[in-house]
Design an enzyme around this catalytic site. Structure first.
Site, PDB file in Angstrom:
ATOM      1  N   LYS A 117       0.846  -1.201   0.000  1.00  0.00           N
ATOM      2  CA  LYS A 117       0.000   0.000   0.000  1.00  0.00           C
ATOM      3  C   LYS A 117       0.876   1.244   0.000  1.00  0.00           C
ATOM      4  CE  LYS A 117      -3.853  -2.217   2.277  1.00  0.00           C
ATOM      5  NZ  LYS A 117      -4.376  -2.652   3.576  1.00  0.00           N
ATOM      6  N   GLN A 162      -4.986  -1.303   9.587  1.00  0.00           N
ATOM      7  CA  GLN A 162      -4.963  -2.656   9.024  1.00  0.00           C
ATOM      8  C   GLN A 162      -5.612  -3.644   9.997  1.00  0.00           C
ATOM      9  OE1 GLN A 162      -3.895  -3.430   5.911  1.00  0.00           O
ATOM     10  NE2 GLN A 162      -4.340  -5.596   6.181  1.00  0.00           N
ATOM     11  N   ASP A 208     -11.568   3.003   4.104  1.00  0.00           N
ATOM     12  CA  ASP A 208     -11.992   1.599   4.051  1.00  0.00           C
ATOM     13  C   ASP A 208     -13.512   1.485   3.910  1.00  0.00           C
ATOM     14  OD1 ASP A 208     -10.051  -0.456   4.165  1.00  0.00           O
ATOM     15  OD2 ASP A 208      -9.600  -0.004   6.265  1.00  0.00           O
TER      16      ASP A 208
HETATM   17  N1  GUN Z   1      -7.415  -6.613   6.190  1.00  0.00           N
HETATM   18  C1  GUN Z   1      -7.766  -7.343   5.104  1.00  0.00           C
HETATM   19  N2  GUN Z   1      -8.401  -6.574   4.198  1.00  0.00           N
HETATM   20  C2  GUN Z   1      -8.456  -5.333   4.724  1.00  0.00           C
HETATM   21  C3  GUN Z   1      -8.975  -4.103   4.240  1.00  0.00           C
HETATM   22  O1  GUN Z   1      -9.551  -3.989   3.152  1.00  0.00           O
HETATM   23  N3  GUN Z   1      -8.819  -3.040   5.077  1.00  0.00           N
HETATM   24  C4  GUN Z   1      -8.214  -3.137   6.285  1.00  0.00           C
HETATM   25  N4  GUN Z   1      -8.133  -2.041   7.031  1.00  0.00           N
HETATM   26  N5  GUN Z   1      -7.725  -4.269   6.761  1.00  0.00           N
HETATM   27  C5  GUN Z   1      -7.837  -5.356   5.971  1.00  0.00           C
END
Ligand code: GUN
Length: 294
Positions: free
Chosen positions: A53, A97, A120
């Site tokens: 990311k 995350q 998100d």
């Molecule tokens: N863990 C797995 N997928 C995601 C996501 O799309 N966002 C976040 N914040 N954590 C994750």
């Protein structure tokens, strides 16, 4: 043979478009979108995702702020960081995350993020907005699934869609998006009776369960479009590991009309949609029109 839906190529095109829009924002408005990503602990998969990311955020011309906290970080300290990021004008998007360590309540943390920085789309206010059809940041993986489906099929209106999995991150928001596209939606899960027969009804089958190759060839209606959200690491007989989805890909290729591969299907779309949500959050914050084609 089914068509392979090339998510990697689609995501690359979307990211190129986003990068162009980011350059425009800098030139015309002296505005650089910023994304803060918070990782607590050492989960190996999460570390890989967070690193990717950060890299892709910078490659698109945005600011990336990474916060790596030790596993033993307390809930109060994490909430304090989130509040600080809420106040920071250089930060337009905040992503914590998941999963978080067991001693931290994820919903408390997610709902502490300012709703307009919630890239998100997990904040309770944004979940509500999505469910009543108001404009809101759409969760990234579901948004990516929908883009691939519309690219492949055009209008989804009237299609029968079956979503296998009911998580807050994928299953439920995908179902909401498909409903918004006028699909007839069934959400199936581990307790669904006659799961194979339910799946065989689907023109659009979305698998988001986290069980390697669970969806077999004879679960798929001939000609259906199959979106595989799973990313599972399994060990071959020779001890090598490889990535597989929630769908038996080889079998699906013989029955379906189109299938997303793993890797290279939905996965790359998630980060592209995260960058899109960050760009849109920055535009909304500074009252700049959202660039066309996003
Ligand atoms: N863990 C797995 N997928 C995601 C996501 O799309 N966002 C976040 N914040 N954590 C994750």
């Amino acid at each position: 043979m089914a068509a392979i839906i090339d998510g990697k190529a689609f995501a690359a095109g979307l990211i190129a478009h986003i990068s162009g829009a980011v350059s425009d924002l800098a030139a015309k408005h002296r505005l650089q979108p910023g994304l803060a990503v918070v990782l607590v602990g050492e989960d190996p998969a999460s570390r890989v995702y967070v690193r990717n990311k950060g890299r892709q955020t910078k490659a698109a011309g945005m600011n990336s702020f990474e916060h790596r906290l030790p596993e033993e970080t307390g809930e109060a300290a994490l909430l304090a960081l989130v509040r600080r990021l809420n106040q920071d004008p250089a930060v337009h998007g905040i992503l914590v995350q998941l999963p978080l360590p067991a001693h931290i309540d994820p919903s408390k943390v997610i709902n502490a993020i300012s709703a307009d920085k919630d890239v998100d789309g997990f904040h309770i206010e944004n979940v509500g907005r999505l469910s009543v059809g108001e404009d809101s940041p759409v969760p990234c993986t579901p948004a990516g699934c929908l883009m691939l489906l519309r690219h492949q099929l055009g209008d989804l209106s009237g299609s029968r869609a079956v979503v296998v999995g009911r998580s807050n991150i994928v299953g439920k928001p995908v179902a909401m998006l498909l409903l918004r596209e006028n699909c007839t939606v069934t959400v199936a899960h581990s307790r669904t009776q006659g799961l194979a027969a339910v799946c065989r009804e689907a023109d659009i089958l979305v698998a988001a369960v986290g069980v390697p190759e669970m969806v077999k060839g004879d679960w798929i209606k001939p000609g259906a479009t199959v979106i595989d959200v799973g990313i599972n690491r399994i060990e071959n007989r020779d001890g090598q590991t490889r990535l597989v989805g929630d769908v038996d890909f080889e079998a699906a290729m013989k029955v379906a009309g189109a299938v997303t591969p793993v890797p290279g299907g939905v996965g790359p779309m998630t980060i592209a949609c995260l960058l899109r949500n960050t760009l849109m959050a920055a535009c909304r914050r500074h009252r700049v029109a959202i660039p066309p084609g996003l």
